[in-house]
Design an enzyme around this catalytic site. Structure first.
Site, PDB file in Angstrom:
ATOM      1  N   GLU A  78       0.798  -1.221   0.000  1.00 39.46           N
ATOM      2  CA  GLU A  78       0.000   0.000   0.000  1.00 39.46           C
ATOM      3  C   GLU A  78       0.834   1.276   0.000  1.00 39.46           C
ATOM      4  O   GLU A  78       0.303   2.375  -0.196  1.00 39.46           O
ATOM      5  CB  GLU A  78      -0.937   0.003   1.216  1.00 39.46           C
ATOM      6  N   GLU A 109       7.934 -21.886   6.934  1.00 37.81           N
ATOM      7  CA  GLU A 109       8.396 -20.987   7.994  1.00 37.81           C
ATOM      8  C   GLU A 109       9.586 -21.544   8.753  1.00 37.81           C
ATOM      9  O   GLU A 109      10.284 -20.807   9.452  1.00 37.81           O
ATOM     10  CB  GLU A 109       7.259 -20.679   8.960  1.00 37.81           C
TER      11      GLU A 109
END
Length: 293
Positions: A78, A109
């Site tokens: 954004e 992960e």
């Protein structure tokens, strides 16, 4: 880890009336935001340090796995449309790659070697700022990336929901939102995720403000990419200069839809002079206006 413990208050929540369950979850969301009240000093210090580092032309690097990684990617994505932050100066290291944004890749992960390899391949160095996010504070991929980036001279910032964890020890600046047990035990997409999202918003927005990409409380560096944003841009130029609507629209057009340039043009500059002045002042409209005066 507090985020993994079972809170006895919520045992049997699946048998509660639906509204009671929703109210309990909402209370948890409010508590997640409150958990950041003790972290404002840490967020401010991290933002100041990051802005100072990025002034020299470095990149913002976001790192995470699972929910934490997706939140980090959302926040970083954004920054270009909102603040005009260059896309080429934003890098995402997501455990499991881009596919993990829409498909669970939980095993990724644990791959610390992959994280170190990605940091090396990206050439992360002294001009860069890395933000690593992990609810547990223990995610091997995220911790390894932060360690490798710090060893390479990058500024490192960790966002976690558990104190005294490897991520907290590895990062130079740390934000710890102690959100505690989840209503659905271990589901850190809830309270922990909400606090992470807020922490990322606070941190990145403050960095953009410190870099001069906000002027008079307005997103003067935003990208004008649709009709709604064009109307908003014209209104900004008009508000900031006091010119008529038609003059604001004309200035924006002459400035190639760059709001900062349009403000200077509406104040009497040529498009070329406006662009050059902003370039000399690293895009800071306040500095450009002062110099123009």
């Amino acid at each position: 880890m507090n985020t993994e413990t079972l809170d006895p208050r919520y045992q049997g929540v699946e048998r509660w009336p639906t509204q009671c369950a929703v109210e309990a979850m909402l209370e948890g969301q409010m508590a997640a935001i409150a958990a950041l009240q003790t972290q404002t000093t840490a967020i401010a210090a991290a933002a100041d340090a990051a802005a100072a580092r990025l002034e020299s032309g470095g990149r913002l690097v976001f790192v995470g796995a699972g929910t934490s990684g997706r939140l980090a990617v959302q926040d970083g994505t954004e920054l270009h449309p909102t603040f005009g932050w260059p896309g080429e100066r934003t890098l995402f290291l997501m455990a499991g790659g881009a596919d993990a944004l829409t498909k669970a890749r939980e095993g990724a992960e644990d791959d610390a070697d992959a994280a170190r390899a990605e940091v090396a391949a990206a050439g992360v160095g002294a001009q860069d700022v890395m933000i690593g996010v992990a609810a547990s504070g223990r995610t091997p991929f995220t911790v390894a990336a932060i360690e490798a980036a710090r060893a390479a001279g990058a500024l490192t910032i960790g966002i976690a929901n558990n104190a005294a964890t490897p991520l907290v020890d590895a990062a130079e600046h740390v934000v710890v939102a102690s959100t505690g047990s989840e209503i659905v035990a271990g589901s850190t997409r809830m309270k922990a995720g909400t606090a992470q999202k807020a922490a990322l918003n606070l941190l990145s927005t403050t960095i953009m403000i410190r870099l001069g990409l906000v002027y008079d409380g307005r997103m003067v560096a935003m990208r004008v990419s649709n009709a709604k944003l064009l109307r908003r841009a014209r209104a900004m130029v008009q508000d900031l200069t006091g010119v008529a609507p038609d003059a604001a629209a004309e200035a924006l057009e002459r400035g190639d839809n760059d709001i900062r340039r349009a403000v200077l043009i509406a104040r009497g500059m040529t498009p070329e002079d406006a662009a050059a002045l902003l370039d000399r002042h690293h895009g800071r409209l306040d500095a450009a206006i002062a110099a123009g005066n």
